[in-house]
Design an enzyme around this catalytic site. Structure first.
Site, mmCIF file in Angstrom:
data_model
loop_
_atom_site.group_PDB
_atom_site.id
_atom_site.type_symbol
_atom_site.label_atom_id
_atom_site.label_comp_id
_atom_site.label_asym_id
_atom_site.label_seq_id
_atom_site.Cartn_x
_atom_site.Cartn_y
_atom_site.Cartn_z
ATOM 1 N N LYS A 45 0.805 -1.235 0.000
ATOM 2 C CA LYS A 45 0.000 0.000 0.000
ATOM 3 C C LYS A 45 0.834 1.280 0.000
ATOM 4 O O LYS A 45 0.377 2.342 0.420
ATOM 5 C CB LYS A 45 -1.020 0.062 1.166
ATOM 6 C CG LYS A 45 -1.821 -1.187 1.393
ATOM 7 C CD LYS A 45 -2.334 -1.835 0.136
ATOM 8 C CE LYS A 45 -3.455 -1.095 -0.553
ATOM 9 N NZ LYS A 45 -3.820 -1.792 -1.813
ATOM 10 N N SER A 46 2.067 1.153 -0.487
ATOM 11 C CA SER A 46 2.954 2.324 -0.501
ATOM 12 C C SER A 46 3.158 2.904 -1.897
ATOM 13 O O SER A 46 3.925 3.857 -2.057
ATOM 14 C CB SER A 46 4.328 1.938 0.069
ATOM 15 O OG SER A 46 4.188 1.489 1.385
ATOM 16 N N GLY A 47 2.508 2.309 -2.905
ATOM 17 C CA GLY A 47 2.660 2.840 -4.264
ATOM 18 C C GLY A 47 3.253 1.835 -5.252
ATOM 19 O O GLY A 47 3.810 2.233 -6.281
ATOM 20 N N TRP A 73 0.310 -7.070 -12.788
ATOM 21 C CA TRP A 73 0.942 -8.187 -12.057
ATOM 22 C C TRP A 73 1.774 -9.086 -12.962
ATOM 23 O O TRP A 73 2.609 -9.837 -12.456
ATOM 24 C CB TRP A 73 -0.103 -8.998 -11.277
ATOM 25 C CG TRP A 73 -1.254 -9.482 -12.116
ATOM 26 C CD1 TRP A 73 -1.281 -10.574 -12.921
ATOM 27 C CD2 TRP A 73 -2.545 -8.865 -12.232
ATOM 28 N NE1 TRP A 73 -2.509 -10.681 -13.537
ATOM 29 C CE2 TRP A 73 -3.303 -9.653 -13.130
ATOM 30 C CE3 TRP A 73 -3.132 -7.731 -11.662
ATOM 31 C CZ2 TRP A 73 -4.629 -9.325 -13.468
ATOM 32 C CZ3 TRP A 73 -4.443 -7.425 -12.013
ATOM 33 C CH2 TRP A 73 -5.175 -8.211 -12.896
ATOM 34 N N HIS A 101 7.511 -7.385 -1.907
ATOM 35 C CA HIS A 101 7.187 -6.807 -0.595
ATOM 36 C C HIS A 101 8.104 -7.387 0.487
ATOM 37 O O HIS A 101 7.917 -7.089 1.664
ATOM 38 C CB HIS A 101 5.738 -7.124 -0.201
ATOM 39 C CG HIS A 101 4.692 -6.427 -1.025
ATOM 40 N ND1 HIS A 101 4.764 -5.108 -1.376
ATOM 41 C CD2 HIS A 101 3.510 -6.873 -1.536
ATOM 42 C CE1 HIS A 101 3.687 -4.778 -2.075
ATOM 43 N NE2 HIS A 101 2.917 -5.829 -2.189
ATOM 44 N N SER A 131 -4.865 3.107 3.964
ATOM 45 C CA SER A 131 -5.037 2.382 2.707
ATOM 46 C C SER A 131 -5.202 0.880 2.982
ATOM 47 O O SER A 131 -6.077 0.223 2.413
ATOM 48 C CB SER A 131 -3.818 2.643 1.805
ATOM 49 O OG SER A 131 -3.981 2.038 0.562
ATOM 50 N N PHE A 220 -3.125 9.926 -11.025
ATOM 51 C CA PHE A 220 -4.149 9.047 -10.457
ATOM 52 C C PHE A 220 -5.381 8.912 -11.358
ATOM 53 O O PHE A 220 -5.808 7.801 -11.673
ATOM 54 C CB PHE A 220 -4.533 9.576 -9.070
ATOM 55 C CG PHE A 220 -5.447 8.673 -8.310
ATOM 56 C CD1 PHE A 220 -4.995 7.472 -7.794
ATOM 57 C CD2 PHE A 220 -6.783 9.020 -8.104
ATOM 58 C CE1 PHE A 220 -5.830 6.631 -7.084
ATOM 59 C CE2 PHE A 220 -7.626 8.192 -7.387
ATOM 60 C CZ PHE A 220 -7.154 6.995 -6.878
HETATM 61 P P1 A3P Z 1 -4.980 4.755 -1.313
HETATM 62 O O1 A3P Z 1 -5.692 3.541 -0.798
HETATM 63 O O2 A3P Z 1 -4.539 5.666 -0.206
HETATM 64 O O3 A3P Z 1 -5.756 5.471 -2.370
HETATM 65 P P2 A3P Z 1 -0.066 -0.466 -3.613
HETATM 66 O O4 A3P Z 1 -0.103 -0.385 -5.089
HETATM 67 O O5 A3P Z 1 1.306 -0.536 -3.028
HETATM 68 O O6 A3P Z 1 -0.994 -1.523 -3.097
HETATM 69 O O7 A3P Z 1 -0.616 0.936 -3.061
HETATM 70 C C1 A3P Z 1 -1.955 1.312 -3.293
HETATM 71 C C2 A3P Z 1 -2.091 2.785 -2.953
HETATM 72 O O8 A3P Z 1 -1.419 3.560 -3.964
HETATM 73 C C3 A3P Z 1 -3.553 3.214 -2.957
HETATM 74 O O9 A3P Z 1 -3.637 4.259 -1.993
HETATM 75 C C4 A3P Z 1 -3.676 3.718 -4.383
HETATM 76 O O10 A3P Z 1 -4.779 4.547 -4.610
HETATM 77 C C5 A3P Z 1 -2.357 4.453 -4.539
HETATM 78 N N1 A3P Z 1 -2.031 4.738 -5.955
HETATM 79 C C6 A3P Z 1 -2.002 3.880 -6.981
HETATM 80 N N2 A3P Z 1 -1.752 4.530 -8.130
HETATM 81 C C7 A3P Z 1 -1.627 5.840 -7.809
HETATM 82 C C8 A3P Z 1 -1.383 7.032 -8.567
HETATM 83 N N3 A3P Z 1 -1.251 7.012 -9.888
HETATM 84 N N4 A3P Z 1 -1.331 8.197 -7.898
HETATM 85 C C9 A3P Z 1 -1.471 8.245 -6.558
HETATM 86 N N5 A3P Z 1 -1.720 7.163 -5.788
HETATM 87 C C10 A3P Z 1 -1.797 5.967 -6.410
#
Ligand code: A3P
Length: 285
Positions: A45-47, A73, A101, A131, A220
């Site tokens: 959940k870090s991007g 994936w 991860h 998140s 986003f």
């Molecule tokens: P939120 O739940 O806070 O919206 P991961 O991919 O590591 O599982 O992380 C998911 C998080 O990254 C989610 O956060 C998701 O919305 C955010 N995310 C994915 N793509 C993004 C983008 N293009 N810009 C900003 N945040 C993004």
């Protein structure tokens, strides 16, 4: 369902068994890296998904084909996931792009010997928590988070998948491999500058026009439309995006909309104690 029913304990961490059956963990143990591999490292959940969009576009120099034709994936597979075994990664041309991860100390022998390039994305743990709380509520292979208070105790104690955020981050901050530490928050603040920084780290010199094109594709609202990256291909029984979308909010600081004052204090107290020895300056502090 409970942790015992849904998770495997591997090297002291919970991993969701559906995604990480024993044979895929073994596959990763035996995996051979190449020096020009690019490894995207994140605590969940870090991007991760964001990087799975950005890095292939940098490598393709702005050609959208990989992100429009291959699900994230398979485009940037997690080495610990069962898909990795099925994708013939040994045959992929360089530079191969992977995600993981894993904590640094979980990495295999080849990683420490070959030292591939690492892109380590860090995000404010309060936003990682928020998140995650939503994600655990919509993914059937994860243990239901319970109340926010209950989930916070598990999060702070590392009793969730991939263990403690604190240990994960501390381990990777000590990386001896060529590593770029980049903040989710800096990508939010200036995506073009972040794309440029990542490209530079990867030895790619891209024109301002290409950088702008990549950044625009990866904001986003645009990424949310890409069915190869928004998890809409995953059946609802695994991810119920009617409850919460995977690409949920995509902002920095959403935790402020969810934490009570008591939760903020509790989080701050544990955070302060757990990172007291870390010299690295986090962007959110
Ligand atoms: P939120 O739940 O806070 O919206 P991961 O991919 O590591 O599982 O992380 C998911 C998080 O990254 C989610 O956060 C998701 O919305 C955010 N995310 C994915 N793509 C993004 C983008 N293009 N810009 C900003 N945040 C993004």
């Amino acid at each position: 369902m409970t942790e015992a029913e849904l998770y495997t304990v591997y090297k002291g961490m919970y991993l969701p068994t559906t995604l990480h059956p024993p044979e895929s963990l073994k596959y990763y143990e035996d995996f051979t890296f190449r020096p020009d591999d690019i490894l995207i490292v994140t605590y969940p959940k870090s991007g991760t998904t964001w990087m799975q969009e950005i890095v292939p576009l940098i490598v393709s120099e702005g050609d959208f084909t990989p992100v429009l034709t291959v699900p994230n994936w398979d485009r940037v597979p997690w080495l610990e996931e069962h898909r990795a075994m099925l994708l013939n990664l040994e045959e992929r041309p360089s530079p191969r792009i992977f995600a993981t991860h894993y904590h640094r100390q979980m990495m295999n022998e080849s990683f420490f010997k070959i030292k591939p390039r690492v892109l380590h994305v860090l995000r404010n743990p309060k936003d990682v928590f928020t998140s995650s709380f939503h994600y655990y509520g919509m993914a059937s292979y994860l243990v239901n988070p319970g109340t926010q208070d209950e989930f916070m105790e598990k999060f702070l104690d590392g009793k969730i998948m991939f263990g403690s955020w604190f240990d994960h981050v501390k381990g990777w901050l000590n990386a001896e491999e060529p590593t770029l530490h980049i903040f989710y928050e800096e990508m939010i603040a200036d995506l073009k500058a972040s794309v440029e920084k990542i490209a530079k780290f990867l030895g790619k010199s891209l024109s301002a026009e290409v950088i702008e094109k990549i950044a625009d594709k990866c904001v986003f609202k645009n990424m949310k439309q890409n069915k190869m990256s928004n998890y809409s291909l995953v059946p609802q029984e695994f991810m119920d995006q009617k409850k919460t979308e995977f690409l949920r909010k995509g902002i920095a600081g959403d935790w402020k909309n969810h934490f009570t004052e008591a939760q903020e204090q509790r989080f701050n107290a544990v955070y302060k104690d757990k990172i007291k020895d870390v010299k690295f300056k986090f962007m959110w502090d």
